[in-house]
Design an enzyme around this catalytic site. Structure first.
Site, PDB file in Angstrom:
ATOM      1  N   PHE A   1       0.833  -1.205   0.000  1.00  0.00           N
ATOM      2  CA  PHE A   1       0.000   0.000   0.000  1.00  0.00           C
ATOM      3  C   PHE A   1       0.875   1.266   0.000  1.00  0.00           C
ATOM      4  CE2 PHE A   1      -2.206   2.800   3.316  1.00  0.00           C
ATOM      5  CZ  PHE A   1      -2.816   3.598   2.364  1.00  0.00           C
TER       6      PHE A   1
ATOM      7  N   ASN B   1       8.650  -9.160  -1.954  1.00  0.00           N
ATOM      8  CA  ASN B   1       8.555 -10.621  -2.110  1.00  0.00           C
ATOM      9  C   ASN B   1       7.114 -11.057  -2.364  1.00  0.00           C
ATOM     10  OD1 ASN B   1       7.412 -10.321   0.367  1.00  0.00           O
ATOM     11  ND2 ASN B   1       8.774 -11.736   1.454  1.00  0.00           N
TER      12      ASN B   1
ATOM     13  N   THR C   1       2.580  -9.956   1.119  1.00  0.00           N
ATOM     14  CA  THR C   1       1.365  -9.167   1.352  1.00  0.00           C
ATOM     15  C   THR C   1       1.200  -8.079   0.283  1.00  0.00           C
ATOM     16  OG1 THR C   1       2.540  -7.715   2.897  1.00  0.00           O
ATOM     17  CG2 THR C   1       1.322  -9.556   3.853  1.00  0.00           C
TER      18      THR C   1
ATOM     19  N   TYR D   1       5.363  -7.398  15.656  1.00  0.00           N
ATOM     20  CA  TYR D   1       5.493  -6.194  14.823  1.00  0.00           C
ATOM     21  C   TYR D   1       6.138  -5.077  15.636  1.00  0.00           C
ATOM     22  CZ  TYR D   1       3.941  -2.353  11.734  1.00  0.00           C
ATOM     23  OH  TYR D   1       3.870  -1.255  10.890  1.00  0.00           O
TER      24      TYR D   1
ATOM     25  N   TYR E   1      23.611   2.205  13.351  1.00  0.00           N
ATOM     26  CA  TYR E   1      24.329   2.402  12.079  1.00  0.00           C
ATOM     27  C   TYR E   1      24.662   3.876  11.866  1.00  0.00           C
ATOM     28  CZ  TYR E   1      24.789  -2.111   9.850  1.00  0.00           C
ATOM     29  OH  TYR E   1      25.213  -3.374   9.534  1.00  0.00           O
TER      30      TYR E   1
END
Ligand code: UDP
Length: 330
Positions: A14, A35, A38, A148, A162
Protein backbone atom coordinates in the site's frame (compact mmCIF):
# COMPACT_ATOMS: atom_id res chain seq x y z
CA UNK A 1 21.68 13.90 -16.50
CA UNK A 2 21.86 10.72 -14.45
CA UNK A 3 18.77 10.06 -12.42
CA UNK A 4 19.17 9.59 -8.64
CA UNK A 5 18.61 5.92 -7.82
CA UNK A 6 16.32 4.87 -4.99
CA UNK A 7 15.55 1.40 -3.64
CA UNK A 8 12.04 1.01 -2.20
CA UNK A 9 11.41 -2.20 -0.25
CA UNK A 10 7.80 -3.27 0.13
CA UNK A 11 7.24 -1.51 -3.19
CA UNK A 12 4.15 -3.51 -4.14
CA UNK A 13 2.43 -2.77 -0.85
CA UNK A 14 0.00 0.00 0.00
CA UNK A 15 2.50 2.67 1.11
CA UNK A 16 5.40 1.36 -0.98
CA UNK A 17 3.45 1.63 -4.23
CA UNK A 18 2.40 5.22 -3.54
CA UNK A 19 6.03 6.06 -2.75
CA UNK A 20 7.10 4.49 -6.07
CA UNK A 21 4.61 6.77 -7.83
CA UNK A 22 5.94 9.84 -6.04
CA UNK A 23 9.62 9.13 -6.67
CA UNK A 24 8.95 8.36 -10.34
CA UNK A 25 7.18 11.73 -10.57
CA UNK A 26 10.19 13.38 -8.95
CA UNK A 27 12.40 11.94 -11.71
CA UNK A 28 14.16 9.20 -9.74
CA UNK A 29 15.24 5.81 -11.05
CA UNK A 30 13.15 3.53 -8.82
CA UNK A 31 14.28 0.03 -7.87
CA UNK A 32 11.11 -1.55 -6.53
CA UNK A 33 11.60 -4.63 -4.34
CA UNK A 34 8.96 -6.92 -2.87
CA UNK A 35 8.56 -10.62 -2.11
CA UNK A 36 4.80 -10.30 -2.72
CA UNK A 37 3.74 -12.01 0.53
CA UNK A 38 1.37 -9.17 1.35
CA UNK A 39 2.12 -6.85 -1.58
CA UNK A 40 0.42 -7.09 -4.98
CA UNK A 41 1.87 -6.50 -8.44
CA UNK A 42 -1.39 -4.81 -9.42
CA UNK A 43 -0.34 -1.85 -7.26
CA UNK A 44 2.73 -1.08 -9.39
CA UNK A 45 1.93 -2.68 -12.75
CA UNK A 46 1.35 0.72 -14.31
CA UNK A 47 4.96 1.70 -13.53
CA UNK A 48 6.69 -1.35 -14.98
CA UNK A 49 6.77 -0.20 -18.62
CA UNK A 50 8.77 2.89 -17.57
CA UNK A 51 12.47 2.80 -18.35
CA UNK A 52 13.20 4.42 -14.98
CA UNK A 53 11.59 1.59 -12.98
CA UNK A 54 12.94 -1.91 -12.23
CA UNK A 55 11.25 -4.58 -10.16
CA UNK A 56 13.09 -7.20 -8.09
CA UNK A 57 11.05 -9.97 -6.55
CA UNK A 58 13.11 -10.50 -3.43
CA UNK A 59 12.79 -11.20 0.26
CA UNK A 60 14.85 -8.54 2.05
CA UNK A 61 15.60 -10.93 4.89
CA UNK A 62 18.04 -12.48 2.37
CA UNK A 63 21.21 -10.67 1.30
CA UNK A 64 20.41 -7.78 -1.05
CA UNK A 65 22.61 -7.01 -4.02
CA UNK A 66 21.98 -3.90 -6.10
CA UNK A 67 24.32 -3.26 -9.00
CA UNK A 68 25.79 0.22 -9.59
CA UNK A 69 25.07 3.38 -7.62
CA UNK A 70 22.39 3.80 -5.05
CA UNK A 71 21.57 7.16 -3.48
CA UNK A 72 18.52 6.49 -1.33
CA UNK A 73 16.74 3.57 0.35
CA UNK A 74 13.21 3.50 1.76
CA UNK A 75 12.66 0.40 3.91
CA UNK A 76 8.88 -0.16 3.81
CA UNK A 77 8.76 -3.94 3.56
CA UNK A 78 6.69 -5.45 6.37
CA UNK A 79 3.36 -7.06 7.03
CA UNK A 80 1.42 -4.17 8.51
CA UNK A 81 -1.90 -5.32 9.91
CA UNK A 82 -2.76 -7.35 13.00
CA UNK A 83 -4.24 -10.14 10.88
CA UNK A 84 -0.92 -10.47 9.03
CA UNK A 85 1.15 -10.57 12.23
CA UNK A 86 -0.97 -13.45 13.45
CA UNK A 87 -0.68 -15.36 10.19
CA UNK A 88 3.03 -14.71 9.55
CA UNK A 89 4.62 -13.73 12.86
CA UNK A 90 8.14 -14.98 12.10
CA UNK A 91 8.35 -13.18 8.75
CA UNK A 92 7.11 -10.03 10.50
CA UNK A 93 9.94 -10.26 13.03
CA UNK A 94 12.51 -11.11 10.37
CA UNK A 95 11.72 -8.28 7.99
CA UNK A 96 12.03 -5.72 10.78
CA UNK A 97 15.30 -7.18 12.07
CA UNK A 98 17.25 -9.12 9.42
CA UNK A 99 15.61 -7.03 6.68
CA UNK A 100 16.63 -3.70 8.17
CA UNK A 101 20.12 -5.03 8.81
CA UNK A 102 20.51 -5.84 5.12
CA UNK A 103 19.14 -2.45 4.09
CA UNK A 104 21.47 -0.62 6.49
CA UNK A 105 24.44 -2.69 5.32
CA UNK A 106 23.55 -1.80 1.74
CA UNK A 107 23.22 1.90 2.66
CA UNK A 108 26.68 1.82 4.28
CA UNK A 109 28.23 0.05 1.30
CA UNK A 110 26.71 2.45 -1.25
CA UNK A 111 26.92 5.65 0.82
CA UNK A 112 23.14 5.91 0.44
CA UNK A 113 20.73 7.75 2.74
CA UNK A 114 18.13 5.45 4.26
CA UNK A 115 14.70 6.15 5.70
CA UNK A 116 12.98 3.41 7.63
CA UNK A 117 9.25 3.02 8.16
CA UNK A 118 8.67 2.86 11.87
CA UNK A 119 5.27 3.06 13.46
CA UNK A 120 3.02 4.46 16.14
CA UNK A 121 3.02 0.85 17.41
CA UNK A 122 6.35 1.63 19.11
CA UNK A 123 4.14 3.50 21.61
CA UNK A 124 2.07 0.34 22.22
CA UNK A 125 -1.10 0.96 24.23
CA UNK A 126 -0.01 4.49 25.14
CA UNK A 127 -0.29 5.93 28.63
CA UNK A 128 0.53 9.39 27.31
CA UNK A 129 -1.88 11.19 24.99
CA UNK A 130 -1.30 12.48 22.36
CA UNK A 131 1.97 10.69 21.61
CA UNK A 132 5.14 12.73 21.26
CA UNK A 133 8.41 11.30 19.96
CA UNK A 134 9.89 11.59 23.46
CA UNK A 135 7.43 8.98 24.83
CA UNK A 136 9.05 5.53 25.11
CA UNK A 137 5.89 3.49 24.86
CA UNK A 138 3.95 0.72 26.56
CA UNK A 139 4.44 -2.41 24.47
CA UNK A 140 3.65 -6.01 25.40
CA UNK A 141 6.53 -7.94 23.80
CA UNK A 142 4.78 -11.32 23.98
CA UNK A 143 1.27 -10.30 22.87
CA UNK A 144 -0.03 -10.85 19.33
CA UNK A 145 1.19 -7.42 18.19
CA UNK A 146 4.59 -7.90 19.86
CA UNK A 147 6.13 -9.42 16.72
CA UNK A 148 5.49 -6.19 14.82
CA UNK A 149 6.01 -3.70 17.64
CA UNK A 150 9.28 -5.20 18.85
CA UNK A 151 10.63 -5.68 15.32
CA UNK A 152 10.00 -2.00 14.66
CA UNK A 153 11.58 -0.98 17.97
CA UNK A 154 14.62 -3.12 17.16
CA UNK A 155 14.64 -1.53 13.70
CA UNK A 156 14.86 1.95 15.22
CA UNK A 157 17.69 0.86 17.54
CA UNK A 158 19.62 -0.76 14.69
CA UNK A 159 19.14 2.31 12.51
CA UNK A 160 20.46 4.60 15.24
CA UNK A 161 23.43 2.27 15.78
CA UNK A 162 24.33 2.40 12.08
CA UNK A 163 24.09 6.16 12.25
CA UNK A 164 26.23 6.63 15.34
CA UNK A 165 28.70 3.79 14.75
CA UNK A 166 29.04 3.80 10.96
CA UNK A 167 27.93 7.37 10.18
CA UNK A 168 25.18 6.21 7.83
CA UNK A 169 22.67 8.97 6.97
CA UNK A 170 19.48 7.65 8.51
CA UNK A 171 15.91 8.91 8.93
CA UNK A 172 13.14 7.37 11.04
CA UNK A 173 9.44 7.98 10.30
CA UNK A 174 6.94 6.91 12.97
CA UNK A 175 3.87 6.37 10.85
CA UNK A 176 0.37 6.51 12.36
CA UNK A 177 -2.74 4.90 10.83
CA UNK A 178 -2.79 5.71 7.13
CA UNK A 179 -5.49 4.93 4.58
CA UNK A 180 -6.23 5.31 0.91
CA UNK A 181 -6.53 3.49 -2.40
CA UNK A 182 -4.66 0.14 -2.66
CA UNK A 183 -5.24 -0.97 0.91
CA UNK A 184 -5.97 -4.68 0.85
CA UNK A 185 -9.65 -5.36 1.29
CA UNK A 186 -8.87 -8.42 3.40
CA UNK A 187 -6.05 -7.08 5.51
CA UNK A 188 -8.30 -6.95 8.55
CA UNK A 189 -7.93 -3.25 9.22
CA UNK A 190 -10.90 -1.14 10.14
CA UNK A 191 -11.27 0.91 6.98
CA UNK A 192 -11.08 -1.82 4.32
CA UNK A 193 -13.06 -4.15 6.60
CA UNK A 194 -15.90 -1.65 6.99
CA UNK A 195 -15.99 -0.63 3.32
CA UNK A 196 -15.85 -4.29 2.18
CA UNK A 197 -18.68 -5.19 4.55
CA UNK A 198 -20.79 -2.27 3.35
CA UNK A 199 -20.22 -3.20 -0.31
CA UNK A 200 -21.08 -6.86 0.29
CA UNK A 201 -24.15 -5.98 2.31
CA UNK A 202 -22.77 -7.49 5.54
CA UNK A 203 -22.98 -6.18 9.08
CA UNK A 204 -20.25 -3.75 10.12
CA UNK A 205 -18.06 -5.38 12.78
CA UNK A 206 -16.93 -3.01 15.50
CA UNK A 207 -14.55 -4.57 18.00
CA UNK A 208 -15.06 -3.92 21.71
CA UNK A 209 -17.42 -1.06 22.52
CA UNK A 210 -15.93 1.01 19.68
CA UNK A 211 -14.77 3.70 22.11
CA UNK A 212 -11.10 3.11 21.22
CA UNK A 213 -9.73 5.93 19.10
CA UNK A 214 -7.50 6.21 16.04
CA UNK A 215 -6.35 9.16 13.92
CA UNK A 216 -6.38 8.43 10.19
CA UNK A 217 -4.05 10.10 7.70
CA UNK A 218 -4.69 10.11 3.97
CA UNK A 219 -1.88 8.45 2.02
CA UNK A 220 -0.96 11.49 -0.11
CA UNK A 221 -0.29 13.55 3.02
CA UNK A 222 1.85 10.78 4.43
CA UNK A 223 3.87 10.45 1.22
CA UNK A 224 4.57 14.19 1.30
CA UNK A 225 5.80 13.87 4.90
CA UNK A 226 8.07 10.95 3.99
CA UNK A 227 9.49 12.87 1.04
CA UNK A 228 10.26 15.91 3.18
CA UNK A 229 11.79 13.83 5.97
CA UNK A 230 14.05 11.98 3.54
CA UNK A 231 15.27 15.27 2.12
CA UNK A 232 15.79 16.82 5.58
CA UNK A 233 18.85 16.42 7.78
CA UNK A 234 16.94 15.27 10.88
CA UNK A 235 18.10 11.96 12.34
CA UNK A 236 15.82 11.39 15.35
CA UNK A 237 12.40 9.74 14.93
CA UNK A 238 9.59 11.94 13.59
CA UNK A 239 5.84 11.28 13.97
CA UNK A 240 3.88 11.44 10.72
CA UNK A 241 0.10 11.19 10.93
CA UNK A 242 -3.10 13.14 11.08
CA UNK A 243 -4.08 14.29 14.61
CA UNK A 244 -7.80 14.29 13.75
CA UNK A 245 -8.90 11.63 16.26
CA UNK A 246 -12.14 9.64 16.09
CA UNK A 247 -13.67 6.68 17.94
CA UNK A 248 -13.95 3.49 15.91
CA UNK A 249 -17.72 3.50 16.46
CA UNK A 250 -18.04 6.98 14.92
CA UNK A 251 -15.70 5.92 12.16
CA UNK A 252 -17.97 2.96 11.37
CA UNK A 253 -20.93 5.36 11.25
CA UNK A 254 -19.01 7.62 8.84
CA UNK A 255 -18.38 4.65 6.53
CA UNK A 256 -22.06 3.66 6.66
CA UNK A 257 -23.01 7.22 5.66
CA UNK A 258 -20.31 7.38 2.98
CA UNK A 259 -21.39 4.13 1.37
CA UNK A 260 -25.04 4.99 1.81
CA UNK A 261 -25.61 1.50 3.13
CA UNK A 262 -28.35 0.13 5.36
CA UNK A 263 -26.03 -2.18 7.28
CA UNK A 264 -26.20 -2.44 11.04
CA UNK A 265 -23.26 -2.32 13.40
CA UNK A 266 -22.50 -5.52 15.33
CA UNK A 267 -20.10 -5.61 18.25
CA UNK A 268 -17.41 -8.31 18.44
CA UNK A 269 -14.68 -9.03 21.00
CA UNK A 270 -11.78 -6.61 21.19
CA UNK A 271 -8.52 -8.21 19.97
CA UNK A 272 -5.79 -8.62 22.61
CA UNK A 273 -3.64 -5.54 23.28
CA UNK A 274 -5.73 -3.35 20.97
CA UNK A 275 -4.55 0.20 21.83
CA UNK A 276 -7.29 2.26 23.53
CA UNK A 277 -6.26 5.57 22.06
CA UNK A 278 -3.89 6.90 19.47
CA UNK A 279 -3.21 10.41 18.21
CA UNK A 280 0.09 11.81 16.99
CA UNK A 281 1.60 14.99 18.29
CA UNK A 282 3.02 16.32 15.02
CA UNK A 283 4.55 19.55 16.28
CA UNK A 284 8.05 18.23 15.54
CA UNK A 285 7.22 17.40 11.90
CA UNK A 286 5.62 20.81 11.57
CA UNK A 287 8.66 22.55 13.01
CA UNK A 288 11.41 20.75 11.11
CA UNK A 289 9.64 19.82 7.87
CA UNK A 290 6.96 22.52 7.67
CA UNK A 291 4.58 19.58 7.24
CA UNK A 292 1.05 18.94 8.32
CA UNK A 293 -1.77 16.99 6.69
CA UNK A 294 -4.01 18.94 4.34
CA UNK A 295 -6.59 16.35 3.31
CA UNK A 296 -9.67 16.04 5.52
CA UNK A 297 -11.14 12.64 6.37
CA UNK A 298 -14.28 13.47 4.36
CA UNK A 299 -12.18 14.16 1.27
CA UNK A 300 -9.80 11.23 1.76
CA UNK A 301 -12.59 8.75 2.42
CA UNK A 302 -14.35 9.80 -0.77
CA UNK A 303 -11.39 8.96 -3.01
CA UNK A 304 -10.68 5.78 -1.06
CA UNK A 305 -14.27 4.68 -1.53
CA UNK A 306 -14.18 5.25 -5.28
CA UNK A 307 -11.11 3.00 -5.45
CA UNK A 308 -12.96 0.20 -3.66
CA UNK A 309 -16.07 0.76 -5.80
CA UNK A 310 -13.99 0.00 -8.88
CA UNK A 311 -12.87 -3.41 -7.62
CA UNK A 312 -14.29 -6.31 -9.60
CA UNK A 313 -16.88 -8.54 -7.88
CA UNK A 314 -14.19 -11.21 -7.91
CA UNK A 315 -11.86 -9.05 -5.88
CA UNK A 316 -14.69 -8.09 -3.58
CA UNK A 317 -15.94 -11.60 -2.86
CA UNK A 318 -13.00 -13.91 -3.39
CA UNK A 319 -10.79 -12.52 -0.68
CA UNK A 320 -10.58 -14.42 2.56
CA UNK A 321 -12.33 -11.65 4.43
CA UNK A 322 -14.44 -13.99 6.49
CA UNK A 323 -11.50 -15.59 8.22
CA UNK A 324 -10.55 -12.69 10.42
CA UNK A 325 -12.35 -13.70 13.61
CA UNK A 326 -10.42 -16.95 13.83
CA UNK A 327 -7.23 -14.95 14.28
CA UNK A 328 -8.46 -12.94 17.20
CA UNK A 329 -6.71 -13.85 20.42
CA UNK A 330 -9.10 -13.26 23.27
N1 UDP B 1 -11.53 -2.74 14.17
C1 UDP B 1 -12.90 -2.96 14.26
N2 UDP B 1 -13.50 -3.76 13.32
C2 UDP B 1 -12.82 -4.35 12.30
C3 UDP B 1 -11.44 -4.10 12.20
C4 UDP B 1 -10.81 -3.29 13.15
O1 UDP B 1 -13.56 -2.45 15.17
O2 UDP B 1 -13.45 -5.09 11.50
C5 UDP B 1 -10.90 -1.89 15.19
C6 UDP B 1 -9.63 -2.47 15.82
O3 UDP B 1 -9.95 -3.32 16.90
C7 UDP B 1 -8.93 -1.20 16.26
C8 UDP B 1 -9.35 -0.17 15.21
O4 UDP B 1 -10.49 -0.70 14.56
O5 UDP B 1 -9.38 -0.77 17.51
C9 UDP B 1 -8.30 0.11 14.17
O6 UDP B 1 -7.85 -1.12 13.71
P1 UDP B 1 -6.81 -1.27 12.54
O7 UDP B 1 -6.53 -2.73 12.41
O8 UDP B 1 -7.33 -0.54 11.36
O9 UDP B 1 -5.51 -0.49 13.02
P2 UDP B 1 -4.61 -0.57 14.35
O10 UDP B 1 -5.34 -1.29 15.45
O11 UDP B 1 -3.37 -1.26 13.95
O12 UDP B 1 -4.44 0.85 14.67
Amino acid sequence: MQRKRILITGAAGFLGSHLCDRFVQEGFHVIAMDNLITGRMANIEHLLPLEQVEFYRQDVTKFIHIPRDLHYILHFASPASPIDYLKIPIQTLKVGSLGVHHCLGLAKEKGARILIASTSEVYGDPEVHPQKESYWGNVNPVGPRGVYDEAKRFQEAMTMAYHTFHGVETRIARIFNTYGPRMRLNDGRALPAFIGQALRGEDITVFGDGMQTRSFCYVDDLVEGIYRLLMSDYVQPVNLGNPDEITILDFAKEIIALTNSQQKIVFQPLPADDPKQRRPDISLAHEILGWKPTISRAEGLKSTYSYFLNLTPEELYHMEHKNFQQFIVK
